[in-house]
Design an enzyme around this catalytic site. Structure first.
Site, PDB file in Angstrom:
ATOM      1  N   GLY A 100     -52.671  18.979  48.616  1.00 38.22           N
ATOM      2  CA  GLY A 100     -53.798  19.525  49.633  1.00 38.22           C
ATOM      3  C   GLY A 100     -53.937  18.450  50.579  1.00 38.22           C
ATOM      4  O   GLY A 100     -53.535  17.363  50.666  1.00 38.22           O
TER       5      GLY A 100
ATOM      6  N   GLU B 270     -59.015   6.987  49.397  1.00 40.05           N
ATOM      7  CA  GLU B 270     -58.674   7.779  48.049  1.00 40.05           C
ATOM      8  C   GLU B 270     -59.372   7.196  46.844  1.00 40.05           C
ATOM      9  O   GLU B 270     -59.591   8.166  45.975  1.00 40.05           O
ATOM     10  CB  GLU B 270     -57.105   7.668  47.788  1.00 40.05           C
ATOM     11  CG  GLU B 270     -56.386   8.303  49.274  1.00 40.05           C
ATOM     12  CD  GLU B 270     -56.698   9.701  49.346  1.00 40.05           C
ATOM     13  OE1 GLU B 270     -57.188  10.390  48.561  1.00 40.05           O
ATOM     14  OE2 GLU B 270     -56.129  10.484  50.548  1.00 40.05           O
TER      15      GLU B 270
ATOM     16  N   ASP C 296     -44.984   6.751  54.905  1.00 39.79           N
ATOM     17  CA  ASP C 296     -44.432   7.861  54.253  1.00 39.79           C
ATOM     18  C   ASP C 296     -43.802   7.388  52.798  1.00 39.79           C
ATOM     19  O   ASP C 296     -43.868   7.961  51.715  1.00 39.79           O
ATOM     20  CB  ASP C 296     -43.490   8.960  54.901  1.00 39.79           C
ATOM     21  CG  ASP C 296     -43.921   9.555  56.105  1.00 39.79           C
ATOM     22  OD1 ASP C 296     -45.301   9.799  55.992  1.00 39.79           O
ATOM     23  OD2 ASP C 296     -43.449  10.055  56.986  1.00 39.79           O
TER      24      ASP C 296
ATOM     25  N   HIS D 263     -63.328  14.515  50.103  1.00 42.66           N
ATOM     26  CA  HIS D 263     -63.022  13.696  51.151  1.00 42.66           C
ATOM     27  C   HIS D 263     -63.840  14.278  52.553  1.00 42.66           C
ATOM     28  O   HIS D 263     -63.614  13.264  53.652  1.00 42.66           O
ATOM     29  CB  HIS D 263     -61.453  14.400  51.706  1.00 42.66           C
ATOM     30  CG  HIS D 263     -60.592  13.194  51.200  1.00 42.66           C
ATOM     31  ND1 HIS D 263     -60.494  11.993  51.356  1.00 42.66           N
ATOM     32  CD2 HIS D 263     -59.170  13.819  50.607  1.00 42.66           C
ATOM     33  CE1 HIS D 263     -59.195  11.497  50.725  1.00 42.66           C
ATOM     34  NE2 HIS D 263     -58.634  12.292  50.168  1.00 42.66           N
TER      35      HIS D 263
ATOM     36  N   MET E  78     -44.089  17.500  47.207  1.00 42.24           N
ATOM     37  CA  MET E  78     -43.562  16.217  46.947  1.00 42.24           C
ATOM     38  C   MET E  78     -43.718  15.686  45.707  1.00 42.24           C
ATOM     39  O   MET E  78     -42.832  15.179  45.053  1.00 42.24           O
ATOM     40  CB  MET E  78     -43.642  15.194  48.047  1.00 42.24           C
ATOM     41  CG  MET E  78     -43.026  15.373  49.422  1.00 42.24           C
ATOM     42  SD  MET E  78     -42.933  13.686  50.315  1.00 42.24           S
ATOM     43  CE  MET E  78     -44.660  13.705  50.788  1.00 42.24           C
TER      44      MET E  78
ATOM     45  N   HIS F  63     -61.186  17.461  45.066  1.00 42.24           N
ATOM     46  CA  HIS F  63     -60.701  16.735  45.800  1.00 42.24           C
ATOM     47  C   HIS F  63     -60.938  16.391  47.034  1.00 42.24           C
ATOM     48  O   HIS F  63     -61.379  15.579  47.866  1.00 42.24           O
ATOM     49  CB  HIS F  63     -59.331  15.802  45.213  1.00 42.24           C
ATOM     50  CG  HIS F  63     -58.836  14.582  45.920  1.00 42.24           C
ATOM     51  ND1 HIS F  63     -58.822  13.635  45.394  1.00 42.24           N
ATOM     52  CD2 HIS F  63     -58.168  14.557  47.209  1.00 42.24           C
ATOM     53  CE1 HIS F  63     -58.299  12.684  45.856  1.00 42.24           C
ATOM     54  NE2 HIS F  63     -57.948  13.126  47.062  1.00 42.24           N
ATOM     55  N   GLU F  64     -60.236  17.546  47.773  1.00 35.75           N
ATOM     56  CA  GLU F  64     -60.386  17.691  49.143  1.00 35.75           C
ATOM     57  C   GLU F  64     -61.734  17.749  49.760  1.00 35.75           C
ATOM     58  O   GLU F  64     -62.143  17.506  50.778  1.00 35.75           O
ATOM     59  CB  GLU F  64     -59.373  19.065  49.579  1.00 35.75           C
ATOM     60  CG  GLU F  64     -57.896  18.685  49.088  1.00 35.75           C
ATOM     61  CD  GLU F  64     -57.140  17.654  49.445  1.00 35.75           C
ATOM     62  OE1 GLU F  64     -57.511  16.808  50.030  1.00 35.75           O
ATOM     63  OE2 GLU F  64     -56.279  17.251  48.525  1.00 35.75           O
TER      64      GLU F  64
ATOM     65  N   GLN G 106     -50.971  13.228  58.950  1.00 33.72           N
ATOM     66  CA  GLN G 106     -51.198  12.126  58.307  1.00 33.72           C
ATOM     67  C   GLN G 106     -49.953  11.583  57.570  1.00 33.72           C
ATOM     68  O   GLN G 106     -49.027  12.253  57.285  1.00 33.72           O
ATOM     69  CB  GLN G 106     -52.008  12.217  56.900  1.00 33.72           C
ATOM     70  CG  GLN G 106     -52.500  10.889  56.183  1.00 33.72           C
ATOM     71  CD  GLN G 106     -53.458  11.285  54.737  1.00 33.72           C
ATOM     72  OE1 GLN G 106     -53.113  12.189  54.319  1.00 33.72           O
ATOM     73  NE2 GLN G 106     -54.474  10.569  54.615  1.00 33.72           N
TER      74      GLN G 106
ATOM     75  N   GLU H  37     -57.110  17.179  53.588  1.00 34.73           N
ATOM     76  CA  GLU H  37     -58.540  17.273  53.695  1.00 34.73           C
ATOM     77  C   GLU H  37     -58.778  17.657  55.280  1.00 34.73           C
ATOM     78  O   GLU H  37     -60.172  17.150  55.717  1.00 34.73           O
ATOM     79  CB  GLU H  37     -59.311  16.073  53.178  1.00 34.73           C
ATOM     80  CG  GLU H  37     -58.749  15.018  53.989  1.00 34.73           C
ATOM     81  CD  GLU H  37     -57.694  13.924  53.232  1.00 34.73           C
ATOM     82  OE1 GLU H  37     -57.514  12.805  53.674  1.00 34.73           O
ATOM     83  OE2 GLU H  37     -57.022  14.701  52.564  1.00 34.73           O
TER      84      GLU H  37
ATOM     85  N   TYR I 216     -55.034   5.784  44.929  1.00 32.75           N
ATOM     86  CA  TYR I 216     -55.807   6.859  44.450  1.00 32.75           C
ATOM     87  C   TYR I 216     -56.307   6.270  42.898  1.00 32.75           C
ATOM     88  O   TYR I 216     -57.583   6.197  42.803  1.00 32.75           O
ATOM     89  CB  TYR I 216     -55.121   8.211  44.120  1.00 32.75           C
ATOM     90  CG  TYR I 216     -54.624   8.906  45.347  1.00 32.75           C
ATOM     91  CD1 TYR I 216     -55.408  10.116  45.758  1.00 32.75           C
ATOM     92  CD2 TYR I 216     -53.465   8.501  45.975  1.00 32.75           C
ATOM     93  CE1 TYR I 216     -54.820  10.821  46.643  1.00 32.75           C
ATOM     94  CE2 TYR I 216     -53.262   9.131  47.198  1.00 32.75           C
ATOM     95  CZ  TYR I 216     -53.675  10.121  47.491  1.00 32.75           C
ATOM     96  OH  TYR I 216     -53.460  10.995  48.478  1.00 32.75           O
TER      97      TYR I 216
ATOM     98  N   GLN J 173     -48.648  18.620  59.818  1.00 33.53           N
ATOM     99  CA  GLN J 173     -49.202  17.875  58.883  1.00 33.53           C
ATOM    100  C   GLN J 173     -49.156  16.275  59.643  1.00 33.53           C
ATOM    101  O   GLN J 173     -48.050  15.853  59.509  1.00 33.53           O
ATOM    102  CB  GLN J 173     -48.421  17.939  57.659  1.00 33.53           C
ATOM    103  CG  GLN J 173     -48.779  16.598  56.463  1.00 33.53           C
ATOM    104  CD  GLN J 173     -50.199  16.779  56.238  1.00 33.53           C
ATOM    105  OE1 GLN J 173     -50.800  17.841  56.188  1.00 33.53           O
ATOM    106  NE2 GLN J 173     -50.869  15.712  55.862  1.00 33.53           N
TER     107      GLN J 173
END
Length: 575
Positions: A245, A294, A351, A275, A524, A271-272, A112, A247, A359, A110
């Protein structure tokens, strides 16, 4: 660039070839984090390299000096041989016991926003885009997939117990979209250009859940233009995946919390998919401009919902998004500059800055402009034109705004009345609250039948409304459980809100259920608020910490670090 990537543990050497930018000088700087670099060559010749000072969360610059002079148009292959650290922030290594099948280990990345540098020496900024080619050797009982088009597989000629998978990504993309997954994976075809991947225990359920993918893709193409990435696959990850998710091109990640069995959370996939245009094709140049990714993606996602469902559905989702924005602003504080649409992120760990602000505040701005410019069809015309103009590039808010004024050149007088400073550079809620046109009715007088007839989205909205109020009396939540049997709901979005509501009302019976949900999955969006609710229940303050410490090793490193800060746990003592 040719980066010879050595992943520790179960993955063999992985050659990655990137088309990156070489500076005009004979020096090149790449981002790294906790990498052990052993050798650098340029066109086969040894190159000098040094590792600069280590930054607390950004890592260490890798300075490379080429062993020869450069001429215009010269082709240079720089090869970096290195090892990743076992605790690389981009990678989570799962033991067989942490997987659904319990027989084989599992790896997923992951990257991003700035974690790719812990996996690959690279120019780890969305301002730079590159194509890539990769070759991965794994034990033959496992399967490798990446954020690229699959380019064949074969037995590893150097080891008969292994298989080699090849990938190519011909469309330029930023480093944060590089993704690799290795596990005991199976796939099912769900459309002419789509497959769903997961462990065999979930693959058929996932195929059912995401069966509308091709319809969404076609709908998005009708709104935003051709899909340029070729394949659109979905990978359902193990429960520790920290997001709803991700993208990654050609391979969208999805949390297993979406497998509710009722196709009710397809907006995450919408949403994904969105993207693919806003974020992957047109990208924010720096993370200060994350809202360009976003906000536009949420706007396009809800336009897909409008096309497939109704305008009323779009309005309903927008109402829920406004509540999520309000909760983020309340969490950060209304004066916190991280609630700016365009925040200053100098020396900020990205983070820790992550929230629904880019968003939903971004969507609110676009929806406000839609109202001013003439409605959804008119404004979607601008969004499509914006995507066409800036495809394959990375841009700033200033460039977006300049094109907005150019596209609507006959309505500049209206745009000049927008309080741009309040929208972009002022913390807190937006200066204008959009007028939603969805009537939710009176939510104060529910019977058992009323709740049974609510859609999943309506029940989520109902619980969200209750969470925004002062905690309900304990007698009320007990009565709600007695009448509505909300403990029996398996939909993750419903269960999450219901358990938060119960813990806020100091219902002790809900505490073990809340901690169980916080630890049996690692998204999260669910894990952090559930831990915080129990932690804020004075009687169970220490229990929240104890459960977190006991489960930390199984959590994704980003999730674990943020929960530790939420619970004020000393990172050194909790490991």
């Amino acid at each position: 660039y040719s980066h010879q990537l050595w992943l520790t543990k179960c993955i063999a050497p992985l050659p990655l070839f990137f088309n990156l930018s070489l500076s005009p000088s004979y020096h090149q700087t790449l981002d790294t984090k906790d990498l052990k670099v052993s050798k650098v060559t340029a066109n086969g010749q040894a190159a000098k390299f040094t590792l600069g000072p280590k930054h607390s969360f950004m890592g260490t610059p890798l300075e490379i000096t080429l062993p020869f002079d450069l001429s215009r148009g010269q082709h240079v292959i720089v090869e970096v041989t290195y090892e990743t650290a076992p605790n690389a922030s981009a990678l989570q290594w799962l033991t067989p016991e942490q997987t659904a099948g319990k027989k084989h280990p599992y790896l997923f990345s992951q990257c991003q926003a700035t974690h790719c540098r812990s996996m690959v020496p690279c120019q780890d900024t969305p301002a730079m885009k590159h194509t890539y080619y990769a070759q991965v050797s794994v034990p033959k009982e496992l399967v490798a997939v990446m954020s690229a088009v699959r380019d064949g597989e074969e037995p590893d000629p150097q080891d008969s117990s292994r298989a080699i998978y090849r990938f190519r990504q011909p469309v330029p993309m930023p480093s944060y979209l590089i993704a690799i997954v290795v596990g005991a994976l199976e796939s099912r075809e769900i459309g002419p250009r789509s497959r769903v991947w997961s462990e065999k225990e979930f693959v058929d359920k996932a195929a059912y859940e995401f069966s509308e993918t091709e319809t969404m893709l076609k709908t998005a193409e009708g709104l935003a233009g051709p899909y340029v990435w070729g394949q659109y696959d979905i990978l359902v990850l193990p429960p520790s995946f920290p997001y709803g998710g991700m993208e990654n091109p050609c391979l969208t990640y999805a949390t297993p919390t979406l497998l509710a069995g009722d196709r009710s959370l397809s907006n995450v996939i919408a949403h994904e998919i969105s993207h693919s245009w806003t974020g992957n094709l047109v990208t924010n140049k720096t993370w200060e401009h994350f809202w360009l990714n976003e906000g536009h993606t949420v706007y396009l996602e809800r336009m897909i919902g409008r096309s497939m469902e109704s305008e009323q559905f779009r309005q309903f989702k927008a109402m829920g998004g406004w509540k999520e924005l309000q909760e983020s602003v309340n969490t950060f504080g209304a004066n916190n500059p991280l609630t700016n649409l365009v925040p200053n992120l100098n020396e900020v760990d990205l983070d820790e800055a992550f929230s629904s602000v880019p968003y939903e505040k971004g969507f609110a701005l676009l929806y406000h402009l839609e109202e001013l410019m003439g409605g959804p069809e008119v404004f979607m015309g601008f969004v499509k034109s914006y995507i066409q103009l800036f495809s394959y590039s990375s841009i700033t808010t200033e460039e977006w705004k300049h094109y907005l004024f150019t596209y609507f050149k006959n309505k500049v007088d209206i745009l000049n009345k927008v309080d741009w400073n309040a929208w972009m550079h002022t913390p807190g809620m937006p200066p204008v609250k959009p007028q939603w046109y969805y009537c939710v009715g009176d939510l104060g007088n529910f019977s058992e039948w009323d709740v049974k007839t609510l859609s999943t989205h309506q029940l989520i909205e109902f619980l969200s409304l209750l969470l925004q109020q002062e905690p309900l009396p304990l007698s009320h939540v007990k009565r709600m459980q007695e009448v509505y049997q909300l403990n029996s709901f398996n939909n993750a979005e419903i269960r999450f809100r219901w358990l938060r509501l119960c813990v806020k009302s100091k219902w002790e019976d809900a505490v073990p259920m809340a901690l169980k949900m916080a630890t049996e999955q690692g998204r999260m969006k669910f894990t952090r608020p559930l831990f915080k609710e129990v932690y804020n229940f004075d009687k169970y303050h220490e229990e929240a910490v104890r459960v977190f410490v006991a489960h930390r090793a199984a959590m994704h490193p980003v999730t674990a670090n943020l929960v530790a800060k939420d619970l004020k746990v000393d990172n050194d003592k909790s490991t």
